[in-house]
Design a protein around this motif. Structure first.
Motif, PDB file in Angstrom:
ATOM      1  N   GLU A 241       0.815  -1.218   0.000  1.00  0.00           N
ATOM      2  CA  GLU A 241       0.000   0.000   0.000  1.00  0.00           C
ATOM      3  C   GLU A 241       0.848   1.268   0.000  1.00  0.00           C
ATOM      4  OE1 GLU A 241      -2.246   0.344   3.650  1.00  0.00           O
ATOM      5  OE2 GLU A 241      -3.770   1.599   2.729  1.00  0.00           O
ATOM      6  N   TYR A 244       4.552   0.638  -2.806  1.00  0.00           N
ATOM      7  CA  TYR A 244       4.264   0.265  -4.201  1.00  0.00           C
ATOM      8  C   TYR A 244       5.171  -0.879  -4.671  1.00  0.00           C
ATOM      9  CZ  TYR A 244       2.446   5.106  -4.129  1.00  0.00           C
ATOM     10  OH  TYR A 244       1.831   6.282  -3.794  1.00  0.00           O
ATOM     11  N   ARG A 344       8.022   7.820  -1.148  1.00  0.00           N
ATOM     12  CA  ARG A 344       6.597   7.709  -1.484  1.00  0.00           C
ATOM     13  C   ARG A 344       5.798   8.724  -0.667  1.00  0.00           C
ATOM     14  NH1 ARG A 344       8.281   5.085  -5.685  1.00  0.00           N
ATOM     15  NH2 ARG A 344       8.471   2.828  -5.494  1.00  0.00           N
ATOM     16  N   PRO A 345       4.620   9.116  -1.197  1.00  0.00           N
ATOM     17  CA  PRO A 345       3.767  10.029  -0.423  1.00  0.00           C
ATOM     18  C   PRO A 345       3.029   9.243   0.666  1.00  0.00           C
ATOM     19  CG  PRO A 345       2.707   9.488  -2.489  1.00  0.00           C
ATOM     20  CD  PRO A 345       4.019   8.733  -2.482  1.00  0.00           C
ATOM     21  N   LYS A 348      -0.687   9.587   1.881  1.00  0.00           N
ATOM     22  CA  LYS A 348      -1.732   9.556   0.856  1.00  0.00           C
ATOM     23  C   LYS A 348      -1.262   8.752  -0.345  1.00  0.00           C
ATOM     24  CE  LYS A 348      -4.078  14.003   1.620  1.00  0.00           C
ATOM     25  NZ  LYS A 348      -5.339  13.428   2.093  1.00  0.00           N
ATOM     26  N   PRO A 349      -1.205   7.421  -0.215  1.00  0.00           N
ATOM     27  CA  PRO A 349      -0.741   6.606  -1.340  1.00  0.00           C
ATOM     28  C   PRO A 349      -1.632   6.801  -2.573  1.00  0.00           C
ATOM     29  CG  PRO A 349      -1.234   5.246   0.605  1.00  0.00           C
ATOM     30  CD  PRO A 349      -1.611   6.629   0.951  1.00  0.00           C
ATOM     31  N   ARG A 350      -1.019   6.669  -3.735  1.00  0.00           N
ATOM     32  CA  ARG A 350      -1.762   6.872  -4.986  1.00  0.00           C
ATOM     33  C   ARG A 350      -2.974   5.929  -5.051  1.00  0.00           C
ATOM     34  NH1 ARG A 350       2.913   4.068  -8.704  1.00  0.00           N
ATOM     35  NH2 ARG A 350       2.372   1.933  -8.129  1.00  0.00           N
ATOM     36  N   ASN A 351      -4.010   6.394  -5.660  1.00  0.00           N
ATOM     37  CA  ASN A 351      -5.223   5.604  -5.940  1.00  0.00           C
ATOM     38  C   ASN A 351      -6.053   5.198  -4.724  1.00  0.00           C
ATOM     39  OD1 ASN A 351      -3.987   5.667  -8.436  1.00  0.00           O
ATOM     40  ND2 ASN A 351      -3.362   3.524  -8.399  1.00  0.00           N
TER      41      ASN A 351
END
Ligand code: M6R
Length: 359
Positions: A241, A244, A344-345, A348-351
């Motif tokens: 999560e 990635y 990585r953010p 707020k992970p992508r998607n």
């Protein structure tokens, strides 16, 4: 705000000694479990329990359902999104427990409503007072973890698992022929030390170095058996999560039925265990090691796996029921530091969204 922390996720991981103390407060009295809203007799007439949940909450539900089963009560854990196709018949002797941090997850609400329509008794275990799940279910129990901002569920998982473990003993008190854990006194006594044990893990962990050492890998595998299996699945979910990177969790014994084909020197394997008699996880980890995989033992020090492993994320000695939660804190930190090194953010992970209100 995030205060001294770079991310909410790290803040929330470090908040666990406090959030767990809040979860536990007043729920163990005179050596017994107490839920204000659910006094003895509340579960009279219940013969079986089914848990419905998604994602991390599903993993906490796995944890809780094992303890309900160990108490001699039939218990299933169902993916909320697959409720229609996986539930057996339900009636007024069935207790359907929706485990949902937000209390707003569409799939979980849908399963809860279907169960209620079919005549089951319903209970919401949630973090959010006044949430839809709490309002719609017959009863609600709050996990009292405090607000969680990071999309990755961390402290709420720990509080869910503890709440469900306590609830398993409360339910067992009301179901005829159920056998509350015979070492219940020891289990409840050890629970009082859990916040302090989490603190010990936070202070002593070398998850950051380990993340650095293993980051340049192809895939990350997590195995475990029993309570350790639910932690392994949760460890893999958290890892994918926010980093990635490809991560998978397996029941230790399933490794040789397929996934072992993927195991190489490029696939570190995290072996989660909760007690010294977890032979299955040890033998399967050795199998992976002989294929070249670096093995990381995740659990108490007093275990034969530690001797065969290349690294060890250790947790303090405690009752096996709580050891898995401490192992999970190590895995939370591993994921966090891996994601941080990959820039990585994290919060707020992508998607992904914190609350998934579509089916
Ligand atoms: O609010 P809920 O507990 O119902 O949410 C369920 C899942 O969407 C949630 O646990 C998700 O898997 C987390 N982002 C995982 O960290």
């Amino acid at each position: 705000g995030k205060g001294e922390y770079d991310h909410y996720m790290l803040k929330e991981i470090h908040n666990q000694p406090t959030s767990l103390a809040n979860t536990i407060e007043g729920r163990v009295e005179d050596g017994d479990v107490a839920f204000e809203a659910l006094p003895p007799g509340s579960f009279d007439g219940i013969e079986s329990v089914q848990f419905v949940a998604c994602g991390t909450s599903y993993h906490a539900a796995m944890y809780g359902s094992q303890l309900v089963r160990e108490a001699g009560i039939r218990a299933d854990v169902l993916r909320a999104s697959e409720y229609e196709s996986t539930t057996g018949p339900v009636d007024e002797t069935t207790l359907t427990i929706a485990v949902t941090q937000s209390g707003e997850t569409a799939d979980t609400l849908d399963a809860l409503r279907t169960a209620a329509d079919r005549g089951a008794r319903t209970l919401a275990v949630t973090n959010v007072v006044g949430s839809t799940a709490a309002r719609e279910a017959d009863d609600a129990v709050y996990i009292r973890a405090g607000p969680e901002v990071g999309v990755a569920a961390t402290k709420t998982y720990s509080s869910q698992a503890v709440t469900l473990a306590l609830l398993s003993q409360r339910i067992a008190g009301d179901v005829p022929d159920a056998t509350p854990a015979d070492d219940r006194a020891a289990m409840l006594e050890a629970l009082a030390d859990l916040p302090e044990h989490v603190e010990t893990v936070l202070e002593s962990t070398h998850a950051e170095t380990l993340a650095q050492d293993t980051l340049d890998s192809e895939s990350f595998f997590f195995i475990g058996s029993g309570l350790g299996r639910s932690v392994a699945l949760e460890g893999a979910l958290k890892f994918k999560e926010i980093t990635y990177e490809h991560a998978e969790g397996f029941a230790a014994g399933e490794l040789k039925h397929g996934p072992l084909a993927l195991v190489t020197e490029e696939t570190p394997l995290f072996a989660v265990y909760t007690s010294g008699d977890d032979e299955k996880t040890k033998t399967n980890a050795i199998e992976a090691k002989s294929r070249g995989a670096p093995i990381v033992a995740v659990g108490p020090t007093d275990h034969p796996l530690v001797d065969v492993a290349d690294a060890h994320l250790s947790v303090p000695e405690t009752h096996p029921v709580w050891a898995g939660l401490l192992a999970n804190v190590q895995l939370q930190l591993l994921s966090y530091h891996a994601a941080k090194q990959l820039e990585r953010p994290i919060d707020k992970p992508r998607n992904l969204a914190k609350s998934v209100t579509v089916e």
